[in-house]
Design a protein around this motif. Structure first.
Motif, PDB file in Angstrom:
ATOM      1  N   ASP A 133      40.661  40.384  49.060  1.00  0.00           N
ATOM      2  CA  ASP A 133      40.841  40.494  47.674  1.00  0.00           C
ATOM      3  C   ASP A 133      39.789  41.360  46.891  1.00  0.00           C
ATOM      4  O   ASP A 133      39.996  41.813  45.794  1.00  0.00           O
ATOM      5  N   TRP A 136      41.031  44.728  47.296  1.00  0.00           N
ATOM      6  CA  TRP A 136      42.007  45.032  46.293  1.00  0.00           C
ATOM      7  C   TRP A 136      41.709  45.118  44.959  1.00  0.00           C
ATOM      8  O   TRP A 136      42.359  45.957  44.032  1.00  0.00           O
ATOM      9  N   SER A 140      43.559  48.410  43.459  1.00  0.00           N
ATOM     10  CA  SER A 140      44.370  48.208  42.467  1.00  0.00           C
ATOM     11  C   SER A 140      43.924  48.930  41.099  1.00  0.00           C
ATOM     12  O   SER A 140      44.762  49.111  40.493  1.00  0.00           O
ATOM     13  N   ARG A 141      42.801  49.542  40.873  1.00  0.00           N
ATOM     14  CA  ARG A 141      42.327  50.070  39.774  1.00  0.00           C
ATOM     15  C   ARG A 141      42.334  51.561  39.950  1.00  0.00           C
ATOM     16  O   ARG A 141      41.882  52.160  38.988  1.00  0.00           O
ATOM     17  N   GLY A 179      45.833  54.386  44.770  1.00  0.00           N
ATOM     18  CA  GLY A 179      45.655  52.834  44.965  1.00  0.00           C
ATOM     19  C   GLY A 179      46.387  51.978  43.785  1.00  0.00           C
ATOM     20  O   GLY A 179      46.978  50.996  44.157  1.00  0.00           O
ATOM     21  N   LYS A 180      46.272  52.573  42.460  1.00  0.00           N
ATOM     22  CA  LYS A 180      46.654  51.515  41.665  1.00  0.00           C
ATOM     23  C   LYS A 180      48.351  51.316  41.632  1.00  0.00           C
ATOM     24  O   LYS A 180      48.736  50.686  40.858  1.00  0.00           O
ATOM     25  N   ASP A 181      48.839  52.332  42.250  1.00  0.00           N
ATOM     26  CA  ASP A 181      50.401  52.242  42.558  1.00  0.00           C
ATOM     27  C   ASP A 181      50.694  51.398  43.754  1.00  0.00           C
ATOM     28  O   ASP A 181      52.173  51.302  43.760  1.00  0.00           O
ATOM     29  N   THR A 183      51.512  47.899  45.490  1.00  0.00           N
ATOM     30  CA  THR A 183      51.904  46.502  44.982  1.00  0.00           C
ATOM     31  C   THR A 183      50.715  45.700  45.982  1.00  0.00           C
ATOM     32  O   THR A 183      50.535  45.915  47.025  1.00  0.00           O
ATOM     33  N   PRO A 184      50.872  44.359  45.413  1.00  0.00           N
ATOM     34  CA  PRO A 184      49.957  43.427  45.854  1.00  0.00           C
ATOM     35  C   PRO A 184      50.676  43.103  47.529  1.00  0.00           C
ATOM     36  O   PRO A 184      49.922  42.882  48.277  1.00  0.00           O
ATOM     37  N   TRP A 187      49.484  45.737  49.919  1.00  0.00           N
ATOM     38  CA  TRP A 187      48.201  45.862  50.304  1.00  0.00           C
ATOM     39  C   TRP A 187      47.876  44.406  51.179  1.00  0.00           C
ATOM     40  O   TRP A 187      47.425  44.718  52.086  1.00  0.00           O
TER      41      TRP A 187
END
Length: 269
Positions: A133, A136, A140-141, A179-181, A183-184, A187
């Motif tokens: 996490d 991530w 994710s940003r 990276g921001k595109d 999905t959880p 990842w």
């Protein structure tokens, strides 16, 4: 540069060879003479890896080694021969000796300095204390492509060019995707696969990423011959047909490293 599984194997081998016994240490090259003198005659207490960083604990502190592009360990059984060439550090025990040549880093750290280095590194899929996490939160940003983020040791530790190319192929993710595109779910799948693939690499001493149905025996093709890994989907296969869809594997340069992917299997929507 060795990927993380190689460094974890080295930590295991150091433990097997030297743990709990006095070790003779010297720096024939002379560039680590003071550090070697502090290690000499003292026992190895523990060895571990974090990404591409190797740590060996002694009463005097933590030996920290980063092999970089040219560093390597050579192993043998005692008695060790007379030193030849530029040996930064030689360790000799009852069961084995090893010579370290050409590392980017070979130094002694205090426990506090070691902790600070760990804090600067991203989570390592091979360490039980890894927190995906944390990675991530950065991924994710980020507008950076996921292929660049996976190679950033401050984001994820231990992943090199082979693992990043192969894990993205296995999950049909375009390496140029930001990276921001991601999905959880994507990842989590990437991380879980890295944990599994890299653990297999520690045990086997090579990188195999091809699923059983695409192995040479199943497909009736010759085995891959490459000192940098075993059976792979796209790494160093530019121009060859994809093992899954048959399109030619592509390559391009990204941040001075060669990127490999399949335009059919990893085509962004």
């Amino acid at each position: 540069m060795p990927e993380g599984h190689v460094i974890h194997r080295l930590a295991r081998r150091l433990t097997e060879a030297f743990a709990g016994e006095p070790v003779a240490a010297a720096s024939p090259q002379g560039r680590f003479s003071e550090g070697a003198a502090l290690l000499h005659g003292r026992p190895l207490l523990a060895a571990e890896a974090h990404g591409k960083h190797l740590f060996a604990g002694f009463p005097a502190g933590w030996l920290h080694v980063h092999l970089g592009l040219y560093g390597k360990f050579a192993w043998g059984e005692p008695p060790a021969p007379a030193p030849v060439g530029q040996i930064r550090l030689r360790l000799v025990g009852e069961k084995a000796y090893c010579d370290l040549r050409g590392p980017t880093v070979c130094e002694l750290l205090t426990p506090g300095e070691k902790d600070a280095l760990h804090a600067r590194l991203g989570p390592d899929p091979l360490r039980p204390d890894a927190d995906p996490d944390r990675a991530w939160a950065t991924v994710s940003r980020s507008r950076q492509p996921i292929s660049a983020l996976l190679m950033d040791q401050k984001v994820v530790s231990g992943v090199g060019n082979i693992y990043r190319a192969e894990v993205l192929f296995r999950h049909r993710i375009d390496p140029r995707k930001a990276g921001k595109d991601l999905t959880p779910r994507e990842w989590k799948a990437i991380w879980a696969d890295l944990v599994s693939l890299m653990a297999d690499g520690v045990e086997a001493g090579r990188i195999d990423t091809v699923r059983p149905e695409h192995m040479p025996e199943a497909m009736g093709r010759p085995p891959r011959v490459d000192a940098h890994g075993g059976e792979v989907y796209v790494y160093r296969r530019a121009g060859l047909p994809c093992l899954v869809c048959g399109l030619a594997v592509r390559t391009e340069s990204l941040q001075a490293r060669n990127l490999f992917w399949c335009p059919g299997c990893q085509n962004s929507p």
